[in-house]
Design an enzyme around this catalytic site. Structure first.
Site, PDB file in Angstrom:
ATOM      1  CG  HIS A  47      -2.112   0.849   1.097  1.00 40.34           C
ATOM      2  ND1 HIS A  47      -3.274   0.358   0.572  1.00 40.34           N
ATOM      3  CD2 HIS A  47      -2.356   2.142   1.405  1.00 40.34           C
ATOM      4  CE1 HIS A  47      -4.184   1.309   0.557  1.00 40.34           C
ATOM      5  NE2 HIS A  47      -3.657   2.410   1.061  1.00 40.34           N
ATOM      6  CG  ASP A  97     -10.887   3.761   4.821  1.00 32.94           C
ATOM      7  OD1 ASP A  97     -10.375   4.779   5.315  1.00 32.94           O
ATOM      8  OD2 ASP A  97     -10.635   3.358   3.674  1.00 32.94           O
ATOM      9  NE  ARG A 126      -8.781  11.068   5.805  1.00 29.79           N
ATOM     10  CZ  ARG A 126      -7.940  10.099   5.426  1.00 29.79           C
ATOM     11  NH1 ARG A 126      -8.371   8.873   5.218  1.00 29.79           N
ATOM     12  NH2 ARG A 126      -6.667  10.352   5.250  1.00 29.79           N
ATOM     13  CB  SER A 139      -7.339   5.426   6.009  1.00 34.05           C
ATOM     14  OG  SER A 139      -7.567   5.138   4.666  1.00 34.05           O
ATOM     15  CE  LYS A 142      -7.737   1.827   2.816  1.00 38.65           C
ATOM     16  NZ  LYS A 142      -7.938   3.088   2.143  1.00 38.65           N
TER      17      LYS A 142
HETATM   18  N1  URA Z   1      -4.280   5.871   1.267  1.00 37.65           N
HETATM   19  C1  URA Z   1      -5.314   5.384   1.990  1.00 37.65           C
HETATM   20  O1  URA Z   1      -5.771   4.268   1.771  1.00 37.65           O
HETATM   21  N2  URA Z   1      -5.821   6.145   2.943  1.00 37.65           N
HETATM   22  C2  URA Z   1      -5.355   7.373   3.210  1.00 37.65           C
HETATM   23  O2  URA Z   1      -5.859   7.998   4.098  1.00 37.65           O
HETATM   24  C3  URA Z   1      -4.282   7.882   2.452  1.00 37.65           C
HETATM   25  C4  URA Z   1      -3.750   7.099   1.469  1.00 37.65           C
END
Ligand code: URA
Length: 455
Positions: free
Chosen positions: A82, A161, A168, A183, A187
């Protein structure tokens, strides 16, 4: 729950309790919390920050808001990657098939564009036919077939989220460390991989503009990983200039094809156009090989990654992966070899010298305004809109030479002149030489050789 008292408490800098946070997240998912109140709370959080305890409670509550996937039936080890969000960040497109070719099982739930940063799902959806909405069974089929799979976050995975992420984005409350950590980590934990690598972007185009903030984020992420029973590695990477040469959805896919088809993977010879993308992929992959025990340390893992593309294995895996998710490889290759150059304008340098800096956030915002990203959550992405950065940091430039091409995509409106001037202003041209930036700044944690990256 009395949301007003939560907003008031946070505005005063108080710490929210775990119960407050659990109830908040329940209210977000059952829609009893109004967007207006949640937006106010998010703004207060951006000013006052979240403590580690609050961040942990939010991460846990996010995970518990939906299902957690289990990949124990797949040939392991299962890995995931990620990024905290960047400009021109096409790493996942290249890294996922590369990891599969390296013998790992790579799964990923990706997001759409956020703020000035791009999203992998938008990039994949720009490939004709590519399907990002797979069921668990379809995912398993693709993984068994090609070893990697990337899908959009399903409605049942961390739904809280999904709601907060969109709000956001719409309220410019993205770049708070705890919110980003909750966040990202929720995930990743819910997506069920055994080993996770985070690409923590740092610089003018990232949500963390200083190395100190990026390090702080990496430490929080590692601590959350430990407290939630996951093995995580972090690579802090440079976002003081766009990654690679292109920004925008299909443009970035084409750049990945160029990397796979060209000699650009031979980064040791330098002078190549996308070597930063390649180096970052190799480093992230090296960390995953080390975490999963397939390499003695990240440095050797990186080397093993770099040896692979020369065999053609990564290009072959890329095509199989795109086809397995119903992407039209023949059409993609045909498009990439005959790019539409009629809808582009060039931006010229106003003076001679060496490119010493690029305001990467501004460049991402210009790409967004061209149509490569969204200004509101209901906007449609224009896959062909974006930027080709001809000059990057360290390149010499003559006055009048092309700095970049802006692509207007399918819009019939000409690109406004002020956008060209704005792009010129994002580039700092110096009369003096500059130190060439490294794409990999740091690797954490500094054990098992993970910090010892060669090359
Ligand atoms: N990537 C994400 O999944 N969440 C964030 O808040 C920022 C980048």
């Amino acid at each position: 729950m009395e949301l007003l008292s939560l907003i008031r408490a946070k505005r005063r800098g108080a710490e929210l309790s775990t119960t407050d946070i659990q109830q908040l997240v329940t209210g977000i998912v059952d829609h009893s919390v109004a967007d207006s109140q949640l937006a106010a709370l998010l703004m207060a959080i951006c000013y006052e920050g979240l403590s580690y305890q609050e961040t942990f409670a939010l991460t846990r509550a996010f995970i518990d808001s939906g299902v957690t996937l289990d990949w124990s039936h797949l040939p392991g080890p299962v890995v995931d990657k990620h990024s905290t969000g960047g400009v021109g960040d096409k790493v996942s497109l290249l890294l996922m098939p590369w990891l599969a070719a390296a013998g790992l099982t790579a799964t990923k739930m990706s997001g759409r564009s956020l703020g000035h940063t791009g999203g992998t799902i938008d990039k994949l959806e720009s490939i004709p036919g590519f399907n990002v909405n797979l069921t668990g069974a379809q995912m398993a089929e693709v993984i068994n077939d090609v070893g990697c799979c990337v899908v959009a976050q399903g409605a049942d995975l961390v739904p809280a989220d999904k709601i907060v992420y969109a709000l956001r984005d719409a309220t410019d409350t993205v770049d708070e460390l705890g919110l980003i950590a909750a966040s990202v980590i929720s995930k990743k934990v819910a997506a069920g991989a055994d080993y996770i690598v985070l690409d923590v972007k740092c610089g003018s185009g990232a949500f963390f503009t200083s190395l100190a903030r990026a390090r702080k984020f990496a430490q929080v992420a590692l601590r959350l990983g430990r407290d939630l029973g996951k093995q995580i590695g972090c690579v802090i990477s440079n976002m003081d200039q766009p990654l690679g040469r292109t920004i925008g959805n299909i443009l970035e896919v084409h750049e990945v094809l160029d990397i796979l088809n060209g000699q650009q993977l031979d980064i040791l010879n330098g002078q190549q156009t996308s070597e930063d993308v390649v180096e970052l992929c190799a480093t992230l992959g090296g960390v995953l090989l080390a975490l999963s025990g397939k390499a003695a340390n990240a440095s050797l893992g990186r080397q093993a990654m770099l040896d692979l593309p020369k065999t053609g294995a990564v290009g072959e895996r890329f095509e199989r992966w795109i086809a397995a998710q119903r992407g039209d490889v023949a059409q993609l290759n045909a498009q990439a070899s005959t790019p539409n150059t009629t809808r582009q304008v060039s931006v010229q340098a106003t003076r001679s010298g060496v490119v010493a800096g690029m305001n990467t956030r501004k460049i991402g915002e210009i790409a967004r305004r061209l149509g490569a990203g969204r200004l509101t959550k209901d906007d449609r992405i224009d896959p062909w809109a974006g930027i080709l950065c001809v000059k990057k940091v360290g390149d010499t430039v003559e006055a009048g030479e092309v700095l970049a091409y802006l692509f207007q995509g399918s819009s019939s409106e000409p690109i406004p002149k002020e956008l060209l001037a704005e792009y010129q202003q994002t580039i700092t041209i110096s009369s003096y030489g500059v130190e060439l930036p490294q794409v990999v700044l740091e690797v954490l944690p500094p054990n098992r050789g993970l910090s010892v990256i060669g090359g």
